[in-house]
Design an enzyme around this catalytic site. Structure first.
Site, PDB file in Angstrom:
ATOM      1  N   CYS A  24       0.810  -1.225   0.000  1.00  0.00           N
ATOM      2  CA  CYS A  24       0.000   0.000   0.000  1.00  0.00           C
ATOM      3  C   CYS A  24       0.843   1.275   0.000  1.00  0.00           C
ATOM      4  O   CYS A  24       0.587   2.183  -0.808  1.00  0.00           O
ATOM      5  CB  CYS A  24      -0.955   0.022   1.196  1.00  0.00           C
ATOM      6  SG  CYS A  24      -1.502  -1.569   1.784  1.00  0.00           S
ATOM      7  N   ARG A  27       6.495 -11.252   5.711  1.00  0.00           N
ATOM      8  CA  ARG A  27       5.957 -11.085   7.062  1.00  0.00           C
ATOM      9  C   ARG A  27       6.566 -12.155   7.956  1.00  0.00           C
ATOM     10  O   ARG A  27       6.646 -13.318   7.559  1.00  0.00           O
ATOM     11  CB  ARG A  27       4.420 -11.188   7.063  1.00  0.00           C
ATOM     12  CG  ARG A  27       3.754 -10.101   6.238  1.00  0.00           C
ATOM     13  CD  ARG A  27       2.250 -10.234   6.190  1.00  0.00           C
ATOM     14  NE  ARG A  27       1.677  -9.260   5.267  1.00  0.00           N
ATOM     15  CZ  ARG A  27       0.396  -9.181   4.946  1.00  0.00           C
ATOM     16  NH1 ARG A  27      -0.478 -10.035   5.486  1.00  0.00           N
ATOM     17  NH2 ARG A  27      -0.045  -8.264   4.095  1.00  0.00           N
ATOM     18  N   GLN A  65       1.495 -11.166  -3.446  1.00  0.00           N
ATOM     19  CA  GLN A  65       0.096 -10.757  -3.453  1.00  0.00           C
ATOM     20  C   GLN A  65      -0.369 -10.342  -4.848  1.00  0.00           C
ATOM     21  O   GLN A  65       0.355  -9.664  -5.578  1.00  0.00           O
ATOM     22  CB  GLN A  65      -0.117  -9.569  -2.517  1.00  0.00           C
ATOM     23  CG  GLN A  65      -0.112  -9.912  -1.050  1.00  0.00           C
ATOM     24  CD  GLN A  65      -0.735  -8.803  -0.228  1.00  0.00           C
ATOM     25  OE1 GLN A  65      -1.954  -8.675  -0.160  1.00  0.00           O
ATOM     26  NE2 GLN A  65       0.113  -8.005   0.405  1.00  0.00           N
ATOM     27  N   ASP A 124      -2.143  -7.884  -5.748  1.00  0.00           N
ATOM     28  CA  ASP A 124      -2.569  -6.684  -5.055  1.00  0.00           C
ATOM     29  C   ASP A 124      -2.991  -5.600  -6.039  1.00  0.00           C
ATOM     30  O   ASP A 124      -2.511  -5.553  -7.174  1.00  0.00           O
ATOM     31  CB  ASP A 124      -1.419  -6.169  -4.197  1.00  0.00           C
ATOM     32  CG  ASP A 124      -1.887  -5.302  -3.047  1.00  0.00           C
ATOM     33  OD1 ASP A 124      -3.084  -5.312  -2.752  1.00  0.00           O
ATOM     34  OD2 ASP A 124      -1.039  -4.616  -2.445  1.00  0.00           O
ATOM     35  N   HIS A 151      -4.640  -1.229  -5.892  1.00  0.00           N
ATOM     36  CA  HIS A 151      -5.221  -0.109  -5.167  1.00  0.00           C
ATOM     37  C   HIS A 151      -5.962   0.780  -6.153  1.00  0.00           C
ATOM     38  O   HIS A 151      -5.409   1.186  -7.170  1.00  0.00           O
ATOM     39  CB  HIS A 151      -4.130   0.662  -4.427  1.00  0.00           C
ATOM     40  CG  HIS A 151      -3.498  -0.151  -3.350  1.00  0.00           C
ATOM     41  ND1 HIS A 151      -2.392  -0.950  -3.575  1.00  0.00           N
ATOM     42  CD2 HIS A 151      -3.855  -0.339  -2.050  1.00  0.00           C
ATOM     43  CE1 HIS A 151      -2.085  -1.583  -2.462  1.00  0.00           C
ATOM     44  NE2 HIS A 151      -2.946  -1.233  -1.524  1.00  0.00           N
ATOM     45  N   LYS A 205     -13.331  -4.144   5.732  1.00  0.00           N
ATOM     46  CA  LYS A 205     -13.096  -4.888   4.498  1.00  0.00           C
ATOM     47  C   LYS A 205     -14.140  -5.972   4.306  1.00  0.00           C
ATOM     48  O   LYS A 205     -14.751  -6.457   5.254  1.00  0.00           O
ATOM     49  CB  LYS A 205     -11.699  -5.501   4.501  1.00  0.00           C
ATOM     50  CG  LYS A 205     -11.399  -6.384   5.707  1.00  0.00           C
ATOM     51  CD  LYS A 205      -9.986  -6.942   5.645  1.00  0.00           C
ATOM     52  CE  LYS A 205      -9.689  -7.802   6.872  1.00  0.00           C
ATOM     53  NZ  LYS A 205      -8.464  -8.603   6.723  1.00  0.00           N
ATOM     54  N   HIS A 221      -8.487  -1.087  -1.430  1.00  0.00           N
ATOM     55  CA  HIS A 221      -7.462  -2.120  -1.504  1.00  0.00           C
ATOM     56  C   HIS A 221      -8.172  -3.420  -1.901  1.00  0.00           C
ATOM     57  O   HIS A 221      -9.217  -3.742  -1.327  1.00  0.00           O
ATOM     58  CB  HIS A 221      -6.796  -2.364  -0.147  1.00  0.00           C
ATOM     59  CG  HIS A 221      -6.228  -1.153   0.514  1.00  0.00           C
ATOM     60  ND1 HIS A 221      -4.893  -1.007   0.799  1.00  0.00           N
ATOM     61  CD2 HIS A 221      -6.830  -0.024   0.990  1.00  0.00           C
ATOM     62  CE1 HIS A 221      -4.683   0.139   1.415  1.00  0.00           C
ATOM     63  NE2 HIS A 221      -5.847   0.760   1.546  1.00  0.00           N
TER      64      HIS A 221
END
Length: 595
Positions: free
Chosen positions: A287, A316, A334, A336, A338, A422, A468
């Site tokens: 992000c 992580r 990910q 991912d 945005h 979310k 997201h």
């Protein structure tokens, strides 16, 4: 079934408590068995769980392995046959602490200190074993008839990595032998689907402690599947106007201080690296990088929605006990994106994300899922960004959008991201409990933190809203889900090897090579088995180990007639084709993502 409550009363057990009472009592009986076999053992927590029970214990210098579990089981059976009555008694706090200290149960004494001052402290006893517990329990040990110890692992005291690592023994308990046998059948089925076992068998990925726990390495065939998933989702995103970027796997501590991740998430991040007066961390999510991409240019309302996507490498520091192959690792990628939108665009963009999720699930035949609106816990002042007005606005907006879209969902408190609510889509995999695969998050927080702006129709500066979203979640977890769902028998378009050519003998090898070159020229993923083995062995290997969708068997007849005999994995039937006709069939199946 009668049970003993902590006030000393014996009564019929409510139906909804039966499993919990049985499993919790089994945990006490297991602890008694361990204490008999290993007198130096001291105990932490021993709860019933959704599927069984476990107990955490400090064994001093003694170490246990799964080979020791049958010995503990045998002692548990002995205790059950002794038919010891469960007894209960309360004690004032000081006497309770003294009892535990006198018996060497330092963890229990520490636990008492954590209880509220007015807490009632009760103990259950069967035979020589005494355990602090609020109950209820069985009335006699003989009521435990069908059980099995299933695993052993490490667990930190109070789940805190700063505390001592204890030994955790897991087990299951049932009322009947038939229930236990059914459980064992399901366990065997789960083992046959475990993506770690299949991944090793098919040479899809590997791990090595010298590289690091939770850091999987994709081998050529596994990376082929990974790349197919990457291109599949990118193509869908491009069709929807996404622009793909690539950003670094590290960022400065200052970047995460700005985003708020440092305050709310640093315990899950790898340690800081200090170089030339700068502090860097491996990124746990993307992000902040995408926020900076948006901030690098001036935007007007005409530019929005702006959809930035990335297949991003993230890191992580998951606890070692939580690691599970490529389903949960310390490195993952990910899917991912945005979406930077105006408030008026939220509904349409969330709707588009939800449509994409369900479109993907349809392609892969995913039907067992549920939608969850994940909200913050207002009482948790550490996990969440503190701005009540922002949270009320964000949660209300997402709830309203989901209702307008006709999405059925349940609400769960305490599952939101630290910056906003979310929609989580939870799937139930073929192995293990459900987990979140896809997510769509509404964020009013990070755009403000990064001072993101756009100019509206009236030439006034406004702050965009960020959505997201991750459709496949991480490619790693999605691939693990597919492996377990299909037992490694991927659909043709996704299979690492789509066709395997099996010559019957050396006499048919030249023609087999000819067919191999023809299919390879069509860009199919094809292998030629040139081993000097019997055809039956080659077929079993291709079907069971490699799980290829199509096997081409070439003997003297095929050479003479210049055709190919194709065995279909799905039907186990064999059909004769011209090479060109089979190539056309394969091409159509791949292009249409046929399952």
């Amino acid at each position: 079934m009668k049970i003993l409550y902590n006030d000393g009363n014996v009564a019929e057990c409510p139906k909804e408590l039966e499993n919990e009472v049985l499993r919790h009592s089994a945990a006490h009986i297991m602890a008694q068995a361990v204490k008999r076999l290993y007198p130096e053992a001291h105990f932490g927590y021993g709860p019933a769980t959704d599927n069984g029970f476990h107990y955490d214990m400090d064994l001093g210098d003694q170490t246990l392995s799964e080979e020791d579990l049958p010995k503990i089981e045998a002692e548990m059976k002995k205790i059950a046959k002794e038919n010891l009555p469960f007894k209960v008694f309360p004690l004032p706090r000081e006497e309770a602490v003294k009892l535990m200290q006198d018996r060497g149960e330092t963890y229990k004494a520490e636990h008492i200190a954590d209880l509220p001052e007015d807490a009632a402290i009760t103990f259950y006893q069967q035979g020589e074993y005494i355990d602090m517990c609020r109950g209820p329990h069985l009335t006699y040990t003989k009521a435990l008839k069908s059980f099995k110890l299933t695993a052993i692992s490490g667990a930190y005291w109070k789940n805190d990595q700063k505390n001592k690592m204890l030994t955790r023994i897991y087990g299951v308990a049932f009322f009947t032998k038939e229930e236990l046998e059914d459980y064992e059948r399901r366990v065997e089925e789960a083992k046959s689907r475990d993506h770690r076992r299949i991944g090793k068998q098919m040479r899809l990925f590997m791990t090595d402690d010298l590289v690091g726990k939770g850091l999987p390495m994709f081998l050529p065939k596994g990376y082929t599947v990974w790349q197919q998933l990457e291109e599949y989702i990118k193509e869908k995103e491009r069709d929807l106007g996404y622009q793909h970027v690539m950003t670094p796997c590290v960022g400065t501590v200052g970047l995460y201080e700005t985003s708020g991740h440092w305050a709310h998430y640093k315990e899950n991040m790898f340690p800081v690296m200090e170089l030339e007066d700068e502090k860097f961390v491996l990124r746990p999510m993307n992000c902040p990088h995408h926020m900076m991409i948006y901030a690098s240019q001036i935007h007007s309302y005409r530019d929005l929605p702006l959809r930035i996507g990335e297949i991003a490498h993230d890191f992580r520091y998951e606890p070692s006990g939580a690691l599970k192959g490529i389903e949960r690792g310390r490195h993952f990628c990910q899917n991912d994106a945005h979406l930077f939108v105006t408030p008026e665009q939220i509904k349409d963009e969330v709707g588009s994300v939800v449509d994409l999720i369900f479109d993907v699930y349809k392609d892969f035949g995913i039907e067992d899922y549920r939608c969850v609106l994940s909200l913050r816990d207002p009482e948790d002042k550490e996990k969440y960004h503190q701005d009540d007005a922002m949270w009320e606005h964000a949660e209300g907006a997402l709830r309203e959008v989901l209702k307008e879209l006709g999405i059925e969902f349940t609400e769960e408190i305490g599952e939101a991201a630290f910056y906003g609510p979310k929609l989580d889509v939870n799937v139930r995999p073929a192995v293990g409990p459900e987990y979140t695969l896809s997510t769509c998050q509404l964020d009013f927080c990070l755009p403000a933190k990064f001072d993101l702006k756009y100019t509206d129709r009236d030439n006034e500066e406004k702050t965009p809203v960020v959505i997201h979203r991750a459709i496949l979640g991480s490619l790693d977890r999605f691939m693990a889900y597919l492996i377990e769902a299909t037992k490694g028998a991927f659909p043709t378009w996704l299979a690492p090897v789509q066709v395997k050519i099996l010559p019957v003998s050396e006499k048919s090898m030249d023609y087999a090579k000819e067919v191999y070159r023809a299919l390879k020229a069509c860009r199919f993923r094809v292998e030629l088995d040139e081993r000097n083995e019997k055809i039956g062995y080659k077929i079993r290997s291709a079907r069971q180990d490699d799980k290829v969708p199509y096997m081409i068997i070439i003997g003297e007849k095929e050479v003479t007639e210049q055709v190919i005999s194709v065995r279909d994995r799905a039907t186990d039937q064999t059909r004769v084709y011209q090479v060109e006709d089979f190539a056309d069939k394969l091409r159509e199946e791949i292009e249409n993502h046929v399952r």
